[in-house]
Design a protein around this motif. Structure first.
Motif, PDB file in Angstrom:
ATOM      1  N   GLY A  73       0.858  -1.103   0.094  1.00 30.50           N
ATOM      2  CA  GLY A  73      -0.017   0.009  -0.199  1.00 30.50           C
ATOM      3  C   GLY A  73       0.897   1.301  -0.047  1.00 30.50           C
ATOM      4  N   MET A  74       2.018   1.226   0.853  1.00 24.51           N
ATOM      5  CA  MET A  74       2.845   2.366   0.666  1.00 24.51           C
ATOM      6  C   MET A  74       3.511   2.770  -0.460  1.00 24.51           C
ATOM      7  SD  MET A  74       4.397   2.674   4.603  1.00 24.51           S
ATOM      8  CE  MET A  74       5.239   1.048   4.584  1.00 24.51           C
ATOM      9  N   VAL A 252      -1.597   2.768   1.711  1.00 27.89           N
ATOM     10  CA  VAL A 252      -1.956   3.873   0.758  1.00 27.89           C
ATOM     11  C   VAL A 252      -1.861   5.345   1.373  1.00 27.89           C
ATOM     12  CG1 VAL A 252      -3.501   4.635  -1.074  1.00 27.89           C
ATOM     13  CG2 VAL A 252      -3.031   2.421  -0.947  1.00 27.89           C
ATOM     14  N   ILE A 253      -2.523   5.639   2.339  1.00 29.91           N
ATOM     15  CA  ILE A 253      -2.813   6.969   2.866  1.00 29.91           C
ATOM     16  C   ILE A 253      -1.390   7.246   3.569  1.00 29.91           C
ATOM     17  CG2 ILE A 253      -3.361   8.277   4.689  1.00 29.91           C
ATOM     18  CD1 ILE A 253      -5.694   7.447   2.668  1.00 29.91           C
ATOM     19  N   VAL A 254      -0.372   6.392   4.066  1.00 30.65           N
ATOM     20  CA  VAL A 254       0.840   6.568   4.377  1.00 30.65           C
ATOM     21  C   VAL A 254       1.974   7.064   3.475  1.00 30.65           C
ATOM     22  CG1 VAL A 254       2.777   5.805   6.182  1.00 30.65           C
ATOM     23  CG2 VAL A 254       0.415   5.519   6.852  1.00 30.65           C
ATOM     24  N   GLY A 255       1.796   6.045   2.455  1.00 25.32           N
ATOM     25  CA  GLY A 255       2.723   6.458   1.479  1.00 25.32           C
ATOM     26  C   GLY A 255       2.446   7.664   0.416  1.00 25.32           C
ATOM     27  N   ASN A 256       1.381   8.099   0.357  1.00 25.46           N
ATOM     28  CA  ASN A 256       0.931   9.334  -0.241  1.00 25.46           C
ATOM     29  C   ASN A 256       0.852  10.744   0.387  1.00 25.46           C
ATOM     30  OD1 ASN A 256       0.479   8.364  -3.336  1.00 25.46           O
ATOM     31  ND2 ASN A 256      -0.205   6.756  -1.874  1.00 25.46           N
ATOM     32  N   ARG A 257       1.215  10.630   1.640  1.00 19.85           N
ATOM     33  CA  ARG A 257       1.499  11.902   2.553  1.00 19.85           C
ATOM     34  C   ARG A 257       2.615  12.280   2.799  1.00 19.85           C
ATOM     35  NH1 ARG A 257      -3.214  14.643   2.298  1.00 19.85           N
ATOM     36  NH2 ARG A 257      -2.838  15.694   4.277  1.00 19.85           N
ATOM     37  N   ILE A 265      11.615   4.762   6.449  1.00 21.84           N
ATOM     38  CA  ILE A 265      10.361   3.801   6.574  1.00 21.84           C
ATOM     39  C   ILE A 265      10.281   2.728   5.598  1.00 21.84           C
ATOM     40  CG2 ILE A 265       7.923   3.759   6.913  1.00 21.84           C
ATOM     41  CD1 ILE A 265       8.193   6.472   8.299  1.00 21.84           C
ATOM     42  N   LEU A 266      10.264   3.344   4.311  1.00 22.29           N
ATOM     43  CA  LEU A 266      10.319   2.411   3.060  1.00 22.29           C
ATOM     44  C   LEU A 266      11.183   1.150   2.831  1.00 22.29           C
ATOM     45  CD1 LEU A 266       8.789   4.867   0.333  1.00 22.29           C
ATOM     46  CD2 LEU A 266       7.483   2.968   1.444  1.00 22.29           C
ATOM     47  N   VAL A 268      13.326   0.154   5.515  1.00 22.62           N
ATOM     48  CA  VAL A 268      13.058  -0.815   6.493  1.00 22.62           C
ATOM     49  C   VAL A 268      11.762  -1.990   6.247  1.00 22.62           C
ATOM     50  CG1 VAL A 268      12.354  -1.357   9.070  1.00 22.62           C
ATOM     51  CG2 VAL A 268      14.177   0.484   8.348  1.00 22.62           C
ATOM     52  N   HIS A 269      10.728  -1.458   5.652  1.00 22.66           N
ATOM     53  CA  HIS A 269       9.378  -2.021   5.544  1.00 22.66           C
ATOM     54  C   HIS A 269       9.793  -3.054   4.326  1.00 22.66           C
ATOM     55  CE1 HIS A 269       6.041  -0.656   7.933  1.00 22.66           C
ATOM     56  NE2 HIS A 269       6.905   0.011   8.527  1.00 22.66           N
ATOM     57  N   ASP A 270      10.763  -2.687   3.381  1.00 20.75           N
ATOM     58  CA  ASP A 270      11.020  -3.544   2.107  1.00 20.75           C
ATOM     59  C   ASP A 270      11.497  -5.022   2.813  1.00 20.75           C
ATOM     60  OD1 ASP A 270      11.326  -4.249  -0.450  1.00 20.75           O
ATOM     61  OD2 ASP A 270      13.422  -3.727  -0.480  1.00 20.75           O
ATOM     62  N   GLY A 271      12.616  -4.674   3.650  1.00 17.89           N
ATOM     63  CA  GLY A 271      13.177  -5.677   4.511  1.00 17.89           C
ATOM     64  C   GLY A 271      11.903  -6.803   5.345  1.00 17.89           C
ATOM     65  N   LEU A 272      11.048  -5.862   5.906  1.00 23.73           N
ATOM     66  CA  LEU A 272      10.121  -6.611   6.865  1.00 23.73           C
ATOM     67  C   LEU A 272       9.004  -7.459   5.714  1.00 23.73           C
ATOM     68  CD1 LEU A 272       9.023  -3.838   9.490  1.00 23.73           C
ATOM     69  CD2 LEU A 272      10.250  -5.972   9.958  1.00 23.73           C
ATOM     70  N   ALA A 273       8.965  -6.809   4.683  1.00 18.72           N
ATOM     71  CA  ALA A 273       7.949  -7.477   3.606  1.00 18.72           C
ATOM     72  C   ALA A 273       8.544  -8.784   3.088  1.00 18.72           C
ATOM     73  CB  ALA A 273       7.437  -6.635   2.617  1.00 18.72           C
TER      74      ALA A 273
END
Length: 571
Positions: A73-74, A252-257, A265-266, A268-273
């Motif tokens: 979503g982000m 989606v909201i977090v990634g577009n604000r 954040i992106l 680290v979240h790539d690794g988490l995903a």
């Protein structure tokens, strides 16, 4: 805790990670490698590990899918909703229903089982999987046209509520829980979509406010976002909404604000995903008994191939034809009906409900996922290129580093390595055309840092450090990217030699270039030509053939083509 459990689990993770480069070399989906490692270490494999804790598998599966959907979503741009939202929602609801009904009919004809069990199998395998779609689209480096990529990403992130509704309703009907089950099921569908959408959007805005208002150690921002996302996911489930839809919309909201420390954040979240996908598919590989799949191979293969070659295309063509897709796009969307972890997780519902045929249903779902990953996953990239759905990609920076200083605003430090033939000949730094509100921070070469100066020459293998905002990425990528591009995606080959404004009139183009367009009136603008051919939603890469020339949409803004490439046809 037994240390051998940790040792074996870590060994499986390491093995999967080390084998992942095979994915790009042999064209195999990396998720299939993770599944294979899990099966190899399972009950029938070399590891001999017996894992049959379905309740634990269900919890881990839900958590992993939630993390994957939050990350997906982000990375979904809100601009893509203008072309992808309506068709994706129709495909995620009506398309899933059609798929479930036709797959259930096929299962009833092929298998020797009750028609309601057959429909339950159809419901379980009816939705595409976000983990598989996001992983394969990003992993193959495909840069598809926006109409196709947006539809696929939004569909895979939003079609779970319909599949869950159909699965739970059929499980309840099979359990004979009362005559009101159908009405209750319809109310459940409304709650799944309604509560999921409202809580997801509201939760996304709250996460944005938390990240921007609270001062934290930089490393804690990604953890706060994932924790808040899981809070939204679990809270929505408690309220009987779709947690999957909620966490995707929150992402989606977090990634577009504008969010503080968003690049970190992106990252680290790539690794988490990736960790979530690893754990999920390794666990599902352990959960299945490969020997049980052999007895289902014949009938399972019939259903899997019918789903790929008949049912999914029928669902796609019957629901998306009003939205301006051409046949190549519809064919590709039909082919990317990837099944992944979601059908296997849904197949756990009958097991926990005590449905007698549940083990057989689980193995059918697993077998169909295997066939889908093998057949569709391995052919995804070649098919996209064969159908000419790729568009030229803009260069991405090697690294994006946030500047956690209020005076810097939304600026980030971006590192662009200079690669490709265009940088073989050094050129002065002053010749670079950079976007406004952008500044060169320095040049790195052979472990040395050079201060920017107009007469400083830069060339291949240098790294340019730039202070810029994220909305300048496209222009920066064009100015600094030099990665090798396939011949068919080179700018002049793809867009043509001439660049025109979208407001230019056909009559003016006729006079300047000596071309006659007999099909359309001369007072029509180029942008209006594209609007007519695409039903009002043009994207970069759309083509309009007019006599001896082809017009190619080069840039769009909202629903209007602003730049057009013009090239002559082969004839």
């Amino acid at each position: 805790m037994d240390p051998y459990v940790i040792l074996i689990g870590a060994a499986m993770l390491i093995t999967s990670i080390l084998l992942s480069p095979l994915s790009s070399r042999v064209g195999m989906p990396v998720l299939l490698i993770f599944l294979a490692v899990g099966m190899l270490m399972g009950e029938d494999g070399a590891g001999g590990i017996r894992f049959d804790n379905f309740e634990l598998a269900f919890v881990i599966g839900n958590l992993a899918l939630a993390v994957i959907l939050l990350d997906g979503g982000m990375r979904t741009r809100a601009e893509t909703f203008r072309v992808g939202l309506k068709p994706a929602l129709v495909l995620a609801t009506l398309g899933v229903f059609i798929t479930a009904a036709l797959a259930g009919l096929c299962a009833w004809l092929v298998f020797d089982m009750h028609w309601m069990i057959a429909l339950l199998i159809g419901a379980i395998i009816s939705s595409t999987d976000a983990a598989a779609v996001f992983s394969l689209l990003q992993g193959h480096g495909l840069h598809l046209n926006e109409r196709v990529s947006a539809t696929l990403e939004i569909e895979s992130g939003s079609n779970d509520p319909m599949a869950i509704f159909l699965t739970l309703m059929l499980v309840s009907l099979i359990g004979q829980e009362g005559a009101s089950t159908l009405a209750d099921g319809l109310m459940m569908l409304v709650r799944q979509f309604g509560i999921g959408a409202v809580v997801g959007v509201a939760g996304g805005f709250i996460i944005v406010e938390m990240a921007n208002r609270v001062r934290l150690t930089p490393a804690l921002y990604p953890l706060m976002v994932v924790a808040a996302g899981l809070f939204v996911f679990a809270g929505t489930n408690i309220l009987s909404g779709s947690g999957f839809l909620a966490i995707y919309l929150a992402g989606v909201i977090v990634g577009n604000r504008p969010v503080r420390m968003m690049p970190m954040i992106l990252q680290v979240h790539d690794g988490l995903a990736w960790l979530a996908q690893l754990c999920l598919f390794l666990m599902l590989g352990l959960l299945v008994t490969p020997s049980s799949l052999l007895s289902l191979a014949g009938s399972g293969l019939i259903l899997a191939l019918a789903l790929i070659f008949v049912i999914r295309p029928l669902a796609v063509f019957s629901t998306l034809w009003p939205f301006g897709f051409n046949r190549r796009e519809l064919f590709f969307i039909s082919w990317v009906g990837l099944r992944g972890a979601v059908p296997i997780v849904l197949a756990l519902f009958p097991i926990m409900a005590g449905v007698p045929e549940a083990p057989q249903i689980f193995h059918f779902a697993f077998f169909i996922v295997l066939v889908s990953l093998l057949v569709q996953g391995t052919s995804l990239a070649p098919l996209a290129r064969k159908l000419k759905l790729e568009v030229p990609a803009t260069g991405e920076p090697y690294r994006r580093l946030p500047l956690d200083v209020s005076a810097a605003g939304d600026h980030e430090l971006m590192l662009f390595p200079l690669r490709g033939d265009r940088w073989n000949e050094p050129r002065p730094l002053g010749q670079l055309r950079l976007p406004e509100n952008t500044a060169i921070a320095g040049i790195f070469r052979n472990h040395e840092c050079f201060a920017p100066a107009p007469d400083l020459h830069i060339g291949r293998d240098d790294v340019v450090a730039v202070f810029a905002v994220s909305n300048s990425l496209t222009e920066l990528g064009k100015a600094l990217s030099g990665r090798p591009t396939p011949e068919h995606l080179a700018e002049r080959t793809f867009f043509g030699d001439f660049v025109l404004n979208g407001d230019a009139l056909l009559g003016d183009v006729e006079q300047v270039y000596g071309i006659e367009f007999d099909e359309l009136p001369p007072e029509l603008s180029l942008a209006e030509c594209f609007a007519k051919r695409t039903k009002g939603h043009p994207v970069v890469g759309d083509k309009v053939k007019l006599g001896p020339v082809v017009l190619v949409a080069r840039a769009t803004e909202a629903d209007r083509v602003t730049k057009v490439g013009l090239k002559m046809t082969d004839s």
